[in-house]
Design a protein around this motif. Structure first.
Motif, PDB file in Angstrom:
ATOM      1  N   ARG A   1    -119.168 -25.323   1.126  1.00 21.50           N
ATOM      2  CA  ARG A   1    -119.099 -26.651   0.505  1.00 21.50           C
ATOM      3  C   ARG A   1    -119.479 -27.744   1.483  1.00 21.50           C
ATOM      4  N   GLY A   2    -119.268 -27.502   2.777  1.00 25.37           N
ATOM      5  CA  GLY A   2    -119.632 -28.493   3.787  1.00 25.37           C
ATOM      6  C   GLY A   2    -119.701 -27.846   5.145  1.00 25.37           C
ATOM      7  N   PRO A   3    -120.750 -27.051   5.414  1.00 26.14           N
ATOM      8  CA  PRO A   3    -120.811 -26.327   6.698  1.00 26.14           C
ATOM      9  C   PRO A   3    -120.933 -27.233   7.912  1.00 26.14           C
ATOM     10  N   GLU A   4    -121.341 -28.487   7.727  1.00 25.18           N
ATOM     11  CA  GLU A   4    -121.467 -29.406   8.851  1.00 25.18           C
ATOM     12  C   GLU A   4    -120.295 -30.383   8.949  1.00 25.18           C
ATOM     13  N   ASP A   5    -119.350 -30.255   8.039  1.00 22.91           N
ATOM     14  CA  ASP A   5    -118.219 -31.182   7.986  1.00 22.91           C
ATOM     15  C   ASP A   5    -117.213 -30.835   9.088  1.00 22.91           C
ATOM     16  N   THR A   6    -116.806 -31.826   9.863  1.00 18.83           N
ATOM     17  CA  THR A   6    -115.876 -31.597  10.978  1.00 18.83           C
ATOM     18  C   THR A   6    -114.555 -32.340  10.794  1.00 18.83           C
ATOM     19  N   ARG A   7    -114.239 -32.720   9.580  1.00 22.79           N
ATOM     20  CA  ARG A   7    -112.970 -33.423   9.353  1.00 22.79           C
ATOM     21  C   ARG A   7    -111.785 -32.464   9.459  1.00 22.79           C
ATOM     22  N   LEU A   8    -110.652 -32.998   9.841  1.00 15.66           N
ATOM     23  CA  LEU A   8    -109.449 -32.191  10.017  1.00 15.66           C
ATOM     24  C   LEU A   8    -109.022 -31.543   8.705  1.00 15.66           C
ATOM     25  N   GLY A   9    -109.127 -32.262   7.611  1.00 18.84           N
ATOM     26  CA  GLY A   9    -108.715 -31.721   6.321  1.00 18.84           C
ATOM     27  C   GLY A   9    -109.495 -30.473   5.937  1.00 18.84           C
ATOM     28  N   ARG A  10    -110.795 -30.478   6.185  1.00 15.10           N
ATOM     29  CA  ARG A  10    -111.603 -29.316   5.841  1.00 15.10           C
ATOM     30  C   ARG A  10    -111.271 -28.133   6.747  1.00 15.10           C
ATOM     31  N   TYR A  11    -111.091 -28.400   8.021  1.00 11.33           N
ATOM     32  CA  TYR A  11    -110.679 -27.328   8.930  1.00 11.33           C
ATOM     33  C   TYR A  11    -109.347 -26.732   8.505  1.00 11.33           C
ATOM     34  N   THR A  12    -108.386 -27.605   8.194  1.00 12.87           N
ATOM     35  CA  THR A  12    -107.044 -27.135   7.840  1.00 12.87           C
ATOM     36  C   THR A  12    -107.072 -26.267   6.590  1.00 12.87           C
ATOM     37  N   MET A  13    -107.798 -26.715   5.568  1.00 16.46           N
ATOM     38  CA  MET A  13    -107.872 -25.936   4.326  1.00 16.46           C
ATOM     39  C   MET A  13    -108.522 -24.587   4.562  1.00 16.46           C
ATOM     40  N   PHE A  14    -109.556 -24.560   5.383  1.00 13.98           N
ATOM     41  CA  PHE A  14    -110.253 -23.303   5.655  1.00 13.98           C
ATOM     42  C   PHE A  14    -109.320 -22.297   6.332  1.00 13.98           C
ATOM     43  N   PHE A  15    -108.602 -22.731   7.339  1.00 12.89           N
ATOM     44  CA  PHE A  15    -107.728 -21.805   8.065  1.00 12.89           C
ATOM     45  C   PHE A  15    -106.475 -21.458   7.262  1.00 12.89           C
ATOM     46  N   LEU A  16    -106.035 -22.349   6.385  1.00 11.36           N
ATOM     47  CA  LEU A  16    -104.930 -21.994   5.493  1.00 11.36           C
ATOM     48  C   LEU A  16    -105.340 -20.879   4.538  1.00 11.36           C
ATOM     49  N   LEU A  17    -106.597 -20.927   4.055  1.00 17.16           N
ATOM     50  CA  LEU A  17    -107.095 -19.839   3.206  1.00 17.16           C
ATOM     51  C   LEU A  17    -107.130 -18.518   3.967  1.00 17.16           C
ATOM     52  N   LEU A  18    -107.542 -18.578   5.233  1.00 14.70           N
ATOM     53  CA  LEU A  18    -107.537 -17.360   6.046  1.00 14.70           C
ATOM     54  C   LEU A  18    -106.120 -16.832   6.250  1.00 14.70           C
ATOM     55  N   ALA A  19    -105.173 -17.724   6.505  1.00 19.91           N
ATOM     56  CA  ALA A  19    -103.795 -17.303   6.718  1.00 19.91           C
ATOM     57  C   ALA A  19    -103.200 -16.689   5.456  1.00 19.91           C
ATOM     58  N   ALA A  20    -103.472 -17.316   4.296  1.00 20.68           N
ATOM     59  CA  ALA A  20    -102.947 -16.781   3.041  1.00 20.68           C
ATOM     60  C   ALA A  20    -103.536 -15.405   2.744  1.00 20.68           C
ATOM     61  N   THR A  21    -104.831 -15.229   3.011  1.00 20.19           N
ATOM     62  CA  THR A  21    -105.457 -13.920   2.793  1.00 20.19           C
ATOM     63  C   THR A  21    -104.853 -12.868   3.713  1.00 20.19           C
ATOM     64  N   SER A  22    -104.558 -13.254   4.946  1.00 18.24           N
ATOM     65  CA  SER A  22    -103.958 -12.310   5.893  1.00 18.24           C
ATOM     66  C   SER A  22    -102.544 -11.922   5.497  1.00 18.24           C
ATOM     67  N   LEU A  23    -101.863 -12.751   4.728  1.00 19.08           N
ATOM     68  CA  LEU A  23    -100.509 -12.441   4.296  1.00 19.08           C
ATOM     69  C   LEU A  23    -100.481 -11.447   3.137  1.00 19.08           C
ATOM     70  N   PHE A  24    -101.638 -11.107   2.578  1.00 15.48           N
ATOM     71  CA  PHE A  24    -101.671 -10.119   1.496  1.00 15.48           C
ATOM     72  C   PHE A  24    -101.806  -8.692   2.022  1.00 15.48           C
ATOM     73  N   LYS A  25    -102.704  -8.504   2.993  1.00 18.93           N
ATOM     74  CA  LYS A  25    -102.925  -7.136   3.478  1.00 18.93           C
ATOM     75  C   LYS A  25    -102.918  -7.018   4.992  1.00 18.93           C
ATOM     76  N   GLY A  26    -103.139  -8.100   5.704  1.00 16.35           N
ATOM     77  CA  GLY A  26    -103.136  -8.026   7.159  1.00 16.35           C
ATOM     78  C   GLY A  26    -104.202  -8.908   7.768  1.00 16.35           C
ATOM     79  N   LEU A  27    -104.410  -8.752   9.060  1.00 19.42           N
ATOM     80  CA  LEU A  27    -105.333  -9.599   9.803  1.00 19.42           C
ATOM     81  C   LEU A  27    -106.785  -9.437   9.385  1.00 19.42           C
TER      82      LEU A  27
END
Length: 484
Positions: A154-180
């Motif tokens: 959606r914004g590969p060049e976007d460097t705002r904190l909100g976009r970074y935070t949402m991206f890593f929250l999605l990674l964390a939630a996915t890791s909580l289903f099956k693992g790292l």
């Protein structure tokens, strides 16, 4: 415009049919294979009221993070008990969202319509539908990986904190289903795009580090709760088992050891019936690599890295290949859209050639055709002109001004072109738009008719009286007026 003929209507149809395929007969089949493990752990939590210490048949079993079990117990509470529907509904919703996310990724990265094709391909992939209706965490992982990839694009060049935070929250939630693996898989898919043109340097900032810390704190919440509110006698450590199941199993597998060629067999099988499409797309992209669009090259690289990662792992099972299936179907959809574009272009070129051949044939036979028919196709003034079969016209019996005798019908040349030539040779001829009433025309009701001055001129010429029209010329015995 009808809703079904719009992009939104096509998406609604895709999602509606997908929901029907996923939900139809969901509770008719008994529990199967790994479903019994999830059902047993969820049942222990519901009966004991302890949601922080998972047990399998009375034995501590922290094989998977807690949220995958919490989803099942949550649906069981909403639906009045633990059953096939409450067990499988979380996987069904994740599969439905995965189809939607594949559509969004395809529409954003490739030609218009590619995402829709990819969505239909994924929705009709047999093994994806099969595992989507099974109570495991595998389809939840697929959904999380696709969500992270879609958010990045959606914004590969976007460097705002909100976009970074949402991206890593999605990674964390996915890791909580099956693992790292929920962090590793999106990272491998996006790595080629980050490395190309050194895009990763743009994202090396403190905001990225802060977002990672926030996501790490979110990931640790279930483990902290388990440590704080779990039974003191529970000997298993959640974080220790995460390390064992993800790191130790990768390098030193203790179970699920398949041959190294496992995924060479199961990736085509798990993408049936569309496996030939993505294989042809892969061949086409590699063969014409320099001319392949950048986003397709990224997709090929990402798919290759995922395949290499799973192959390098010592623990191999057939359904581990599920996270590769959506990306393979995106490649298949790209190939199919290219083929459709090429076929459409070929049909348009064929139609153009046929029109050109027809015009050439008419031009070759132009010496045998009347002037009117030879000129009407290339003269914009000739639109609506009659065809050669209608060249001969007759003028009915016309009463003379005194109501006297009749005159036989005469051959009438095609009027528009010849009238144009006559007006060019005789500037004094009244224009066609200037009209006057002419009385005495014999007809069905003998009422006055409105005729243009050009019509009067033609009538005088066809009757062999060019002088009456104020134009020098001579009429032939057959009623023709010689032009030029």
């Amino acid at each position: 415009m009808s809703l079904w003929k719009t992009e939104r209507g096509a998406l609604v149809l895709l999602l509606g049919v997908s929901a029907l395929l996923l939900l139809l007969g969901l509770g008719s089949r008994d529990l199967w294979g790994p479903e019994t493990r999830w059902a047993n752990i969820a049942l222990q939590m519901l009966q004991s009221g302890d949601y922080f210490d998972p047990y399998l048949k009375g034995t501590p079993y922290y094989d998977k993070p807690l949220p995958s079990y919490w989803l099942i117990t949550g649906f069981a509470s909403l639906m009045g008990g633990l059953g096939p529907w409450s067990l499988r509904l979380s996987s069904v919703i994740a599969a439905w969202l995965s189809i939607w996310l594949v559509y969004l990724i395809g529409e954003r990265l490739f030609r218009k319509g590619t995402g829709l094709i990819a969505g239909w391909m994924l929705a009709t992939t047999f093994y994806f539908l099969f595992w989507a209706r099974v109570a495991t965490a595998d389809v939840l992982t697929v959904c999380g990986v696709l969500a992270a990839v879609w958010w990045y694009w959606r914004g590969p060049e976007d460097t705002r904190l909100g976009r970074y935070t949402m991206f890593f929250l999605l990674l964390a939630a996915t890791s909580l289903f099956k693992g790292l693996i929920g962090v590793v898989l999106p990272g491998l898919v996006l790595l080629p795009h980050l490395l190309s043109q050194q895009r990763y340097k743009r994202h090396l900032n403190l905001r990225l580090l802060l977002a990672m810390l926030i996501a790490a704190a979110f990931y640790a919440i279930p483990f902290v709760l388990s440590q704080r509110y779990g039974a003191p006698s529970y000997g298993e450590s959640g974080l220790a088992l995460v390390f064992r199941e993800n790191v130790v199993r990768f390098f030193d597998p203790f179970d699920h050891m398949g041959p190294i060629y496992t995924y060479l067999i199961y990736l085509p099988v798990y993408t049936l019936p569309w496996a030939p499409c993505w294989l042809l797309g892969l061949w086409l992209a590699v063969r014409h690599w320099r001319h392949t669009p950048p986003n397709v090259r990224w997709l090929v690289w990402g798919l290759g890295l995922l395949f290499a990662f799973f192959t390098a792992s010592g623990s191999r099972r057939s359904y581990y290949v599920l996270p590769l299936v959506p990306f393979a179907q995106l490649l298949a959809a790209w190939w199919l859209s290219e083929r459709l574009k090429k076929k459409t272009g070929e049909l348009a070129a064929l139609a153009k050639r046929l029109r050109h051949q027809r015009r050439s044939a008419l031009a070759g036979a132009g010496g045998d055709l009347p002037l009117d028919y030879r000129q009407r196709r290339r003269d914009p003034l000739r639109r609506g002109c009659a065809s050669p079969s209608r060249e001969k016209r007759t003028m009915g019996p016309m009463a003379n001004g005194a109501g006297g005798g009749r005159q036989q019908a005469a051959h009438v040349p095609a009027k528009p072109r010849q009238a144009l030539l006559l007006r060019q040779r005789n500037p004094g001829l009244p224009p066609p738009g200037r009209q006057r009433r002419v009385h005495g025309l014999a007809g069905k009701d003998q009422r006055p008719k409105v005729r243009s001055a050009t019509h009067d001129y033609h009538r005088a010429v066809f009757q062999g009286r060019p002088d009456a029209a104020g134009v020098s010329g001579r009429g032939s015995s057959s009623g023709h007026y010689a032009i030029g």
